[in-house]
Design an enzyme around this catalytic site. Structure first.
Site, PDB file in Angstrom:
ATOM      1  CG  ASP A 205      68.877   4.223  66.133  1.00  0.00           C
ATOM      2  OD1 ASP A 205      69.653   3.602  65.192  1.00  0.00           O
ATOM      3  OD2 ASP A 205      69.058   5.300  66.596  1.00  0.00           O
TER       4      ASP A 205
ATOM      5  CG  ASP B 132      68.476  15.939  71.088  1.00  0.00           C
ATOM      6  OD1 ASP B 132      69.509  14.698  71.064  1.00  0.00           O
ATOM      7  OD2 ASP B 132      67.373  15.604  70.652  1.00  0.00           O
TER       8      ASP B 132
ATOM      9  CG  HIS C 234      69.472  11.563  70.167  1.00  0.00           C
ATOM     10  ND1 HIS C 234      69.028  12.271  69.543  1.00  0.00           N
ATOM     11  CD2 HIS C 234      70.280  10.785  69.391  1.00  0.00           C
ATOM     12  CE1 HIS C 234      69.645  12.353  68.023  1.00  0.00           C
ATOM     13  NE2 HIS C 234      70.331  11.353  68.271  1.00  0.00           N
TER      14      HIS C 234
END
Ligand code: GLP
Length: 261
Positions: free
Chosen positions: A67, A136, A138
């Site tokens: 990413d 969370d 991800h």
């Protein structure tokens, strides 16, 4: 999914590096999936030590990062392409251009995402993907609600992720970009072997969902339950909410040496 609870980050680095070493021995031109964040650092340090000891070479290997922030200037130290160079790629002998990342400065974002998917495909796909996990749930930057079939695309970061990552931006949440490009959950799922690393209490809830929760876009990492070869490397703190932790420990203890992870 294989769950391995280890002593500390050093042990995690060693076990993951063993898997990378075994891969490079049988396939010197392997394709590695590289994650940023603090979780994989002990893996990179161990790989660098083995490279410096002459035990390992990345000369024919390639790497793809997961990413990238959108809009960070090319010379920004927190640009993931820069970070992966600093923590790993420039410390070993990858060939020039062998490590790539999504282009967070592209004028045409959809075209850049499609080009990244094509580059991974043209390289033959990722052999071993190193992953961290967000608090969370991800993976990459696939925030809750991400399609389980998603491909590389632009995403909006959650407030929680920006708070978590503010530590890399002088604790200034507003300095953390709002958008990112990330390999999708479908993209990541195509890696042949996935090694996910999580340490510390802060990851315990996400790990609990990843390993023992129902598959749900609300906890994006749970998509890995569909994958045939995932290894989850944890310390005690990250494993503290696992219901079957004794079983995972016993399974790993009694595993034949030849099997590896
Ligand atoms: C970041 C990255 C993820 C990483 C996660 C956890 O947001 N995009 O790839 O896995 O956060 O980071 P850390 O390992 O520092 O806890």
């Amino acid at each position: 999914m294989e769950v391995v609870v280890l002593q500390d980050r050093t042990d995690i680095g060693r076990i993951a590096a063993d898997a990378v070493s075994a891969l490079l021995n049988r396939k010197p031109d392997a394709v590695l999936g590289l994650a940023t964040g603090s979780s994989p650092l002990s893996i990179y340090d161990e790989l660098v030590s083995r490279y410096e000891a002459g035990e390992l070479s990345f000369r024919q290997a390639r790497g793809f990062t997961l990413d990238e922030y959108v809009g960070l200037p090319a010379d920004h130290p927190e640009r993931y392409r820069t970070v992966i160079d600093a923590v790993f790629a420039s410390r070993v002998d990858f060939a020039d251009g062998a490590v790539q990342g999504p282009d967070g400065l592209a004028a045409d974002i959809p075209a850049a995402c499609a080009a990244y998917e094509n580059a991974i495909r043209a390289a033959g796909g990722v052999d071993l993907q190193i992953l961290g996990i967000g608090t969370d749930g991800h993976i990459g930057f696939n925030e809750p609600g991400s399609s389980l079939a998603s491909r590389t695309r632009i995403k909006t970061l959650t407030r929680q992720t920006r708070i978590d990552n503010a530590r890399f931006f002088d604790d200034d949440v507003d300095a953390v970009p709002t958008h990112c490009l990330t390999q999708g959950l479908g993209t990541i799922s195509e890696a042949r072997h996935i090694v996910l690393v999580a340490t510390g209490r802060g990851k315990a809830e996400a790990v609990h969902h990843l390993v023992e929760g129902p598959v749900s876009a609300m906890w994006p990492a749970t998509v890995l339950q569909h994958h045939p070869h995932v290894t989850v490397l944890l310390d005690d703190a990250a494993a503290r909410r696992l219901q079957l932790v004794d079983y995972y420990r016993e399974t790993y203890r009694s595993k034949p040496d030849w099997q590896g992870i």
